[in-house]
Design a protein around this motif. Sequence first.
Motif, PDB file in Angstrom:
ATOM      1  N   ASP A   1     -18.012 -36.284   9.097  1.00  0.00           N
ATOM      2  CA  ASP A   1     -17.281 -35.019   8.954  1.00  0.00           C
ATOM      3  C   ASP A   1     -18.005 -33.942   9.750  1.00  0.00           C
ATOM      4  OD1 ASP A   1     -16.052 -32.678   8.184  1.00  0.00           O
ATOM      5  OD2 ASP A   1     -16.002 -33.167   6.046  1.00  0.00           O
ATOM      6  N   LEU A   2     -17.416 -33.496  10.840  1.00  0.00           N
ATOM      7  CA  LEU A   2     -18.056 -32.486  11.683  1.00  0.00           C
ATOM      8  C   LEU A   2     -17.869 -31.074  11.141  1.00  0.00           C
ATOM      9  CD1 LEU A   2     -17.157 -33.756  15.279  1.00  0.00           C
ATOM     10  CD2 LEU A   2     -19.189 -34.250  13.906  1.00  0.00           C
ATOM     11  N   GLU A   3     -16.884 -30.888  10.271  1.00  0.00           N
ATOM     12  CA  GLU A   3     -16.641 -29.543   9.734  1.00  0.00           C
ATOM     13  C   GLU A   3     -17.617 -29.197   8.617  1.00  0.00           C
ATOM     14  OE1 GLU A   3     -12.230 -28.244   9.882  1.00  0.00           O
ATOM     15  OE2 GLU A   3     -12.183 -30.354   9.266  1.00  0.00           O
ATOM     16  N   GLN A   4     -17.942 -30.171   7.788  1.00  0.00           N
ATOM     17  CA  GLN A   4     -18.799 -29.899   6.639  1.00  0.00           C
ATOM     18  C   GLN A   4     -20.183 -30.537   6.764  1.00  0.00           C
ATOM     19  OE1 GLN A   4     -17.733 -27.797   4.276  1.00  0.00           O
ATOM     20  NE2 GLN A   4     -15.797 -27.620   5.360  1.00  0.00           N
TER      21      GLN A   4
ATOM     22  N   ALA B   1     -21.786 -32.294  16.982  1.00  0.00           N
ATOM     23  CA  ALA B   1     -20.752 -32.865  17.849  1.00  0.00           C
ATOM     24  C   ALA B   1     -20.743 -34.374  17.692  1.00  0.00           C
ATOM     25  CB  ALA B   1     -21.003 -32.488  19.317  1.00  0.00           C
ATOM     26  N   ALA B   2     -19.682 -34.990  18.230  1.00  0.00           N
ATOM     27  CA  ALA B   2     -19.551 -36.442  18.188  1.00  0.00           C
ATOM     28  C   ALA B   2     -18.879 -36.914  19.464  1.00  0.00           C
ATOM     29  CB  ALA B   2     -18.731 -36.884  16.975  1.00  0.00           C
ATOM     30  N   VAL B   3     -19.207 -38.127  19.873  1.00  0.00           N
ATOM     31  CA  VAL B   3     -18.427 -38.812  20.898  1.00  0.00           C
ATOM     32  C   VAL B   3     -17.634 -39.889  20.170  1.00  0.00           C
ATOM     33  CG1 VAL B   3     -18.459 -40.256  22.955  1.00  0.00           C
ATOM     34  CG2 VAL B   3     -20.065 -38.339  22.754  1.00  0.00           C
ATOM     35  N   ARG B   4     -16.305 -39.771  20.233  1.00  0.00           N
ATOM     36  CA  ARG B   4     -15.423 -40.694  19.510  1.00  0.00           C
ATOM     37  C   ARG B   4     -14.473 -41.375  20.487  1.00  0.00           C
ATOM     38  NH1 ARG B   4     -13.492 -37.239  14.150  1.00  0.00           N
ATOM     39  NH2 ARG B   4     -15.541 -37.141  13.123  1.00  0.00           N
ATOM     40  N   HIS B   5     -14.020 -42.546  20.070  1.00  0.00           N
ATOM     41  CA  HIS B   5     -13.035 -43.303  20.834  1.00  0.00           C
ATOM     42  C   HIS B   5     -11.725 -43.281  20.053  1.00  0.00           C
ATOM     43  CE1 HIS B   5     -11.015 -47.084  22.267  1.00  0.00           C
ATOM     44  NE2 HIS B   5     -11.349 -46.531  23.411  1.00  0.00           N
ATOM     45  N   GLY B   6     -10.680 -42.751  20.673  1.00  0.00           N
ATOM     46  CA  GLY B   6      -9.397 -42.671  19.976  1.00  0.00           C
ATOM     47  C   GLY B   6      -8.404 -41.863  20.782  1.00  0.00           C
ATOM     48  N   ASP B   7      -7.476 -41.220  20.071  1.00  0.00           N
ATOM     49  CA  ASP B   7      -6.416 -40.481  20.758  1.00  0.00           C
ATOM     50  C   ASP B   7      -6.718 -38.992  20.894  1.00  0.00           C
ATOM     51  OD1 ASP B   7      -6.067 -39.534  18.203  1.00  0.00           O
ATOM     52  OD2 ASP B   7      -4.096 -40.442  17.898  1.00  0.00           O
TER      53      ASP B   7
ATOM     54  N   LEU C   1     -10.706 -30.217  14.758  1.00  0.00           N
ATOM     55  CA  LEU C   1     -11.734 -30.426  15.776  1.00  0.00           C
ATOM     56  C   LEU C   1     -11.221 -30.042  17.163  1.00  0.00           C
ATOM     57  CD1 LEU C   1     -13.268 -33.886  14.787  1.00  0.00           C
ATOM     58  CD2 LEU C   1     -13.920 -31.604  14.014  1.00  0.00           C
ATOM     59  N   SER C   2     -12.120 -29.543  17.969  1.00  0.00           N
ATOM     60  CA  SER C   2     -11.850 -29.379  19.396  1.00  0.00           C
ATOM     61  C   SER C   2     -12.340 -30.644  20.096  1.00  0.00           C
ATOM     62  CB  SER C   2     -12.597 -28.164  19.944  1.00  0.00           C
ATOM     63  OG  SER C   2     -12.150 -26.980  19.330  1.00  0.00           O
ATOM     64  N   CYS C   3     -11.513 -31.199  20.980  1.00  0.00           N
ATOM     65  CA  CYS C   3     -11.865 -32.458  21.643  1.00  0.00           C
ATOM     66  C   CYS C   3     -11.653 -32.343  23.140  1.00  0.00           C
ATOM     67  CB  CYS C   3     -11.030 -33.619  21.091  1.00  0.00           C
ATOM     68  SG  CYS C   3     -11.374 -33.990  19.358  1.00  0.00           S
TER      69      CYS C   3
ATOM     70  N   LEU D   1     -15.491 -35.962  23.580  1.00  0.00           N
ATOM     71  CA  LEU D   1     -16.539 -35.159  22.960  1.00  0.00           C
ATOM     72  C   LEU D   1     -15.843 -34.214  21.991  1.00  0.00           C
ATOM     73  CD1 LEU D   1     -19.528 -34.241  22.853  1.00  0.00           C
ATOM     74  CD2 LEU D   1     -18.958 -32.571  24.623  1.00  0.00           C
ATOM     75  N   CYS D   2     -16.255 -34.245  20.725  1.00  0.00           N
ATOM     76  CA  CYS D   2     -15.570 -33.480  19.679  1.00  0.00           C
ATOM     77  C   CYS D   2     -16.560 -32.583  18.937  1.00  0.00           C
ATOM     78  CB  CYS D   2     -14.905 -34.427  18.673  1.00  0.00           C
ATOM     79  SG  CYS D   2     -13.765 -35.605  19.402  1.00  0.00           S
ATOM     80  N   TRP D   3     -16.078 -31.429  18.501  1.00  0.00           N
ATOM     81  CA  TRP D   3     -16.888 -30.523  17.693  1.00  0.00           C
ATOM     82  C   TRP D   3     -15.962 -29.712  16.805  1.00  0.00           C
ATOM     83  CZ3 TRP D   3     -15.720 -30.157  22.770  1.00  0.00           C
ATOM     84  CH2 TRP D   3     -15.110 -28.989  23.229  1.00  0.00           C
ATOM     85  N   ALA D   4     -16.508 -29.201  15.715  1.00  0.00           N
ATOM     86  CA  ALA D   4     -15.706 -28.421  14.777  1.00  0.00           C
ATOM     87  C   ALA D   4     -15.371 -27.074  15.388  1.00  0.00           C
ATOM     88  CB  ALA D   4     -16.460 -28.234  13.459  1.00  0.00           C
TER      89      ALA D   4
END
Length: 297
Positions: free
Chosen positions: A137-140, A145-151, A157-159, A273-276
């Motif tokens: 959970d990047l919000e709480q 940040a995270a590097v995720r694989h998906g859509d 999140l900002s991606c 690359l994703c972040w809250a």
Amino acid sequence: MKRQNDIAWLPLNSLRAFAAVHETGSVGAAADELRVTHGAISQHLRGLEDRLQRKLFTRSGTRLVMLPEAADLADNLVRNFRAMAGDIDRFRRDDNILNITVTPHFAQHWLLPRLGEFLQRHPEIDLRINTDATVHDLEQGDFDAAVRHGDGNWPGLSCERLLEGWDAVVAAPSVLESISIQTPRDLTKLPWILDEDRDIEMSRWFDDHGIAHRAHTRITRLPSALTLVAALDGYGVAWLPHVYAAPYLASKRLVQLFGDDLWSAGNTRHYYLCWAEGRSRPGFRTFRQWIRQQISE
């Protein structure tokens, strides 16, 4: 005389109890959440009604039911308490500490080979990398940040897309020495190494090429971080993200089979690359700029 919007007027403990009842659904659950007694929560609620000079609840048997207008107030309180918690968390944390979570495959085969350059350029940043497969959970949570694989569609999140997610079927030259591969169906004669988390996607590849999934009698499923290693060691044919296989294809340690085996044009699964939203500390902004440069080179 103090104004009623002065912070000294606010009954903070009562407001916390009220918000907790709304969020958890009951007085008992709120008491557990705040680590106080059931009676303490009830006392806070009565005190808040006295302070506001209006009812917040009605009774349904033995159960308290929050009035609609009170629920609206509670929604705002929960949102504002979370914002306050986020502000305090950002204040107490050192801006030079950067916590990121990435997929094991991305860490091993893309990030780590480039990381020395980042650490050398930015010794002031205390970088901490998590590589488990959990979606945190990047919000709480504690991650910046995270590097995720998906859509790329993760609410809140900002991606930013980093890498295209198309794949290649590959094998070490030693695997192909004793067999002629002319069509995808010929691959059923060889052992396969599959990422245990992408079985559905691999099944679609089989289907697209008219091959029954069960036609393969020798399939070994491994964690994603081990599939490339096993392919390099000659344990079988692997279906890998092209970005990870590319250096080994160039050095001829791997051979790509059926070079047109890209994902379909409708594929939306890529690396992001994703972040809250609203959480962007200086260390992360530096990392984001660096990773953009690496992608563009």
